[in-house]
Design a protein around this motif. Structure first.
Motif, PDB file in Angstrom:
ATOM      1  N   ASN A   1       0.876  -1.361  -0.226  1.00  0.00           N
ATOM      2  CA  ASN A   1      -0.114  -0.025  -0.039  1.00  0.00           C
ATOM      3  C   ASN A   1       0.688   1.288   0.080  1.00  0.00           C
ATOM      4  N   ASP A   2       2.132   1.006  -0.172  1.00  0.00           N
ATOM      5  CA  ASP A   2       2.896   2.263  -0.403  1.00  0.00           C
ATOM      6  C   ASP A   2       3.677   2.178  -1.665  1.00  0.00           C
TER       7      ASP A   2
ATOM      8  N   MET B   1      13.802  -6.677  -5.820  1.00  0.00           N
ATOM      9  CA  MET B   1      14.576  -7.448  -4.743  1.00  0.00           C
ATOM     10  C   MET B   1      13.569  -8.662  -4.042  1.00  0.00           C
ATOM     11  N   GLY B   2      12.071  -8.068  -3.945  1.00  0.00           N
ATOM     12  CA  GLY B   2      11.256  -8.901  -3.514  1.00  0.00           C
ATOM     13  C   GLY B   2      10.941 -10.348  -4.392  1.00  0.00           C
ATOM     14  N   ILE B   3      10.809 -10.118  -5.564  1.00  0.00           N
ATOM     15  CA  ILE B   3      10.624 -11.244  -6.311  1.00  0.00           C
ATOM     16  C   ILE B   3      11.955 -11.989  -6.269  1.00  0.00           C
ATOM     17  N   GLY B   4      12.978 -11.630  -6.247  1.00  0.00           N
ATOM     18  CA  GLY B   4      14.199 -12.205  -6.455  1.00  0.00           C
ATOM     19  C   GLY B   4      14.146 -13.195  -5.028  1.00  0.00           C
ATOM     20  N   ILE B   5      13.784 -12.608  -3.602  1.00  0.00           N
ATOM     21  CA  ILE B   5      13.570 -13.591  -2.491  1.00  0.00           C
ATOM     22  C   ILE B   5      12.596 -14.579  -2.830  1.00  0.00           C
ATOM     23  N   ILE B   6      11.426 -14.377  -3.416  1.00  0.00           N
ATOM     24  CA  ILE B   6      10.447 -15.295  -3.563  1.00  0.00           C
ATOM     25  C   ILE B   6      11.125 -16.466  -4.448  1.00  0.00           C
ATOM     26  N   VAL B   7      11.975 -16.084  -5.501  1.00  0.00           N
ATOM     27  CA  VAL B   7      12.482 -17.100  -6.673  1.00  0.00           C
ATOM     28  C   VAL B   7      13.314 -18.151  -5.567  1.00  0.00           C
ATOM     29  N   ARG B   8      14.360 -17.423  -4.965  1.00  0.00           N
ATOM     30  CA  ARG B   8      15.204 -18.290  -4.079  1.00  0.00           C
ATOM     31  C   ARG B   8      14.538 -19.146  -2.910  1.00  0.00           C
ATOM     32  N   GLU B   9      13.437 -18.533  -2.426  1.00  0.00           N
ATOM     33  CA  GLU B   9      12.790 -19.608  -1.580  1.00  0.00           C
ATOM     34  C   GLU B   9      12.027 -20.686  -2.451  1.00  0.00           C
ATOM     35  N   ASN B  10      11.505 -20.555  -3.536  1.00  0.00           N
ATOM     36  CA  ASN B  10      11.256 -21.393  -4.380  1.00  0.00           C
ATOM     37  C   ASN B  10      12.219 -22.413  -4.630  1.00  0.00           C
ATOM     38  N   GLU B  11      13.369 -22.033  -5.020  1.00  0.00           N
ATOM     39  CA  GLU B  11      14.526 -22.851  -5.387  1.00  0.00           C
ATOM     40  C   GLU B  11      14.985 -23.644  -4.178  1.00  0.00           C
ATOM     41  N   ASN B  12      14.893 -23.171  -3.182  1.00  0.00           N
ATOM     42  CA  ASN B  12      15.156 -23.860  -1.844  1.00  0.00           C
ATOM     43  C   ASN B  12      14.238 -24.890  -1.238  1.00  0.00           C
ATOM     44  N   THR B  13      13.109 -24.835  -1.941  1.00  0.00           N
ATOM     45  CA  THR B  13      12.066 -25.700  -1.450  1.00  0.00           C
ATOM     46  C   THR B  13      11.194 -26.190  -2.903  1.00  0.00           C
ATOM     47  N   PRO B  14      12.063 -26.976  -3.693  1.00  0.00           N
ATOM     48  CA  PRO B  14      11.317 -27.503  -4.907  1.00  0.00           C
ATOM     49  C   PRO B  14       9.959 -28.485  -4.731  1.00  0.00           C
ATOM     50  N   GLY B  15       9.310 -27.915  -5.737  1.00  0.00           N
ATOM     51  CA  GLY B  15       7.738 -28.410  -5.480  1.00  0.00           C
ATOM     52  C   GLY B  15       6.709 -27.597  -5.005  1.00  0.00           C
ATOM     53  N   ARG B  16       7.252 -26.509  -4.216  1.00  0.00           N
ATOM     54  CA  ARG B  16       6.261 -25.795  -3.532  1.00  0.00           C
ATOM     55  C   ARG B  16       5.564 -24.730  -4.480  1.00  0.00           C
ATOM     56  N   THR B  17       5.966 -24.472  -5.643  1.00  0.00           N
ATOM     57  CA  THR B  17       5.095 -23.986  -6.545  1.00  0.00           C
ATOM     58  C   THR B  17       3.901 -24.605  -7.127  1.00  0.00           C
TER      59      THR B  17
ATOM     60  N   GLU C   1       3.716  -9.218   2.024  1.00  0.00           N
ATOM     61  CA  GLU C   1       3.314  -7.818   1.974  1.00  0.00           C
ATOM     62  C   GLU C   1       4.995  -7.125   1.696  1.00  0.00           C
ATOM     63  N   LEU C   2       4.939  -6.432   0.860  1.00  0.00           N
ATOM     64  CA  LEU C   2       6.289  -5.573   0.458  1.00  0.00           C
ATOM     65  C   LEU C   2       6.165  -4.157   0.981  1.00  0.00           C
ATOM     66  N   HIS C   3       7.141  -3.755   1.673  1.00  0.00           N
ATOM     67  CA  HIS C   3       7.355  -2.336   2.289  1.00  0.00           C
ATOM     68  C   HIS C   3       8.536  -1.744   1.816  1.00  0.00           C
ATOM     69  N   SER C   4       8.831  -0.570   1.943  1.00  0.00           N
ATOM     70  CA  SER C   4       9.899  -0.007   1.422  1.00  0.00           C
ATOM     71  C   SER C   4      11.038  -0.672   2.090  1.00  0.00           C
TER      72      SER C   4
ATOM     73  N   ARG D   1      11.246  -3.766   3.867  1.00  0.00           N
ATOM     74  CA  ARG D   1      11.280  -5.336   4.096  1.00  0.00           C
ATOM     75  C   ARG D   1      10.275  -5.965   3.207  1.00  0.00           C
ATOM     76  N   LEU D   2      10.342  -7.281   3.086  1.00  0.00           N
ATOM     77  CA  LEU D   2       9.486  -8.221   2.436  1.00  0.00           C
ATOM     78  C   LEU D   2       8.715  -9.345   3.565  1.00  0.00           C
ATOM     79  N   ILE D   3       7.723  -9.288   3.930  1.00  0.00           N
ATOM     80  CA  ILE D   3       6.988 -10.298   4.954  1.00  0.00           C
ATOM     81  C   ILE D   3       6.111 -11.240   4.279  1.00  0.00           C
ATOM     82  N   ARG D   4       6.360 -12.492   4.612  1.00  0.00           N
ATOM     83  CA  ARG D   4       5.698 -13.532   4.096  1.00  0.00           C
ATOM     84  C   ARG D   4       4.411 -13.717   5.244  1.00  0.00           C
ATOM     85  N   ILE D   5       3.219 -13.527   4.823  1.00  0.00           N
ATOM     86  CA  ILE D   5       2.082 -13.594   5.681  1.00  0.00           C
ATOM     87  C   ILE D   5       1.203 -14.679   5.548  1.00  0.00           C
TER      88      ILE D   5
END
Length: 237
Positions: A191-192, A201-217, A226-229, A231-235
């Motif tokens: 919302n900002d 950066m946020g998309i890159g973090i999500i890509v790496r999380e998926n690579e570390n957990t194969p099959g999650r997608t 939630e993306l803030h100016s 930080r990125l928070i997984r909710i």
């Protein structure tokens, strides 16, 4: 006969022969266009311009006029036509931008101006540009305008972004942007508008999380962030 007259007659004959040769080449069944190929998605508007060329000899088409007409499309930055093994080959460059749906009507926004596009063209450009939908109560001159400008200029891999929803949050009345990333089985909410500076950066973090957990997608529940100016928070997920 004077030399000047001879030269004049020769020049006239050369012009006539050149014109005849040009007409003959255009009418010969050589380099016949059998189909269309393109480096850019063949939207209905592009197809409308190129389809009449099928069955025509390549030397017989008005290449420059066709290129100029295609370049007038709001999402096209450059065009070049060539002939290759029976194909009329279009090498086209697309502009940076997004497709905005305002009250269901699609527009192409390049960071400077809005240009109307057909609904069929917008559909063909799905997956090429982020599709941004303006919900009820969203003011183009406020949150949405800033968000659009940042999306257009963002260095993020927009190939992963398919749909962006801009809505008025019922709970607190603030504008909210929801970015869908189906290939990552995830979505990002913010919302900002300034947080869009960290979208890459946020998309890159999500890509790496998926690579570390194969099959999650494929097998896991959709994740929401939630993306803030700062930080990125997984909710969820």
């Amino acid at each position: 006969m004077r030399r000047g007259e001879v030269l004049a007659i020769a020049a006239a004959a050369l012009i006539i022969l050149s014109s005849f040769a040009a007409v003959s080449i255009r009418s010969l069944p050589v380099m016949r266009i059998e189909d269309i190929s393109s480096s850019f998605p063949l939207t209905p508007s592009i197809s409308r311009v190129l389809t009449p060329c099928i069955g025509v000899a390549y030397p017989g088409i008005s290449r420059r006029a066709i290129e100029a007409e295609l370049s007038e499309l709001p999402y096209i930055s450059s065009t070049e036509l060539s002939f290759r093994k029976g194909y009329l080959d279009l090498e086209a460059g697309g502009k940076e931008g997004v497709i905005l749906f305002d009250d269901g009507e699609p527009f192409f926004f390049d960071g400077n101006s809005l240009s109307s596009v057909s609904l069929h063209d917008a559909g063909a450009l799905y997956g090429v540009y982020p599709m941004v939908s303006a919900g009820d109560g969203v003011d183009m001159d406020g949150f949405l305008e800033e968000a659009l400008l940042r999306l257009v200029s963002s260095p993020s891999d927009t190939r992963l972004i398919t749909w962006v929803e801009c809505v008025n949050n019922i709970e607190d009345g603030l504008m909210e942007l929801r970015i869908d990333l189906p290939e990552l089985n995830a979505s990002i909410v913010l919302n900002d508008p300034s947080a869009l500076d960290r979208l890459d950066m946020g998309i890159g973090i999500i890509v790496r999380e998926n690579e570390n957990t194969p099959g999650r997608t494929v097998f896991g529940p959709p994740a929401e962030y939630e993306l803030h100016s700062d930080r990125l928070i997984r909710i969820k997920g």
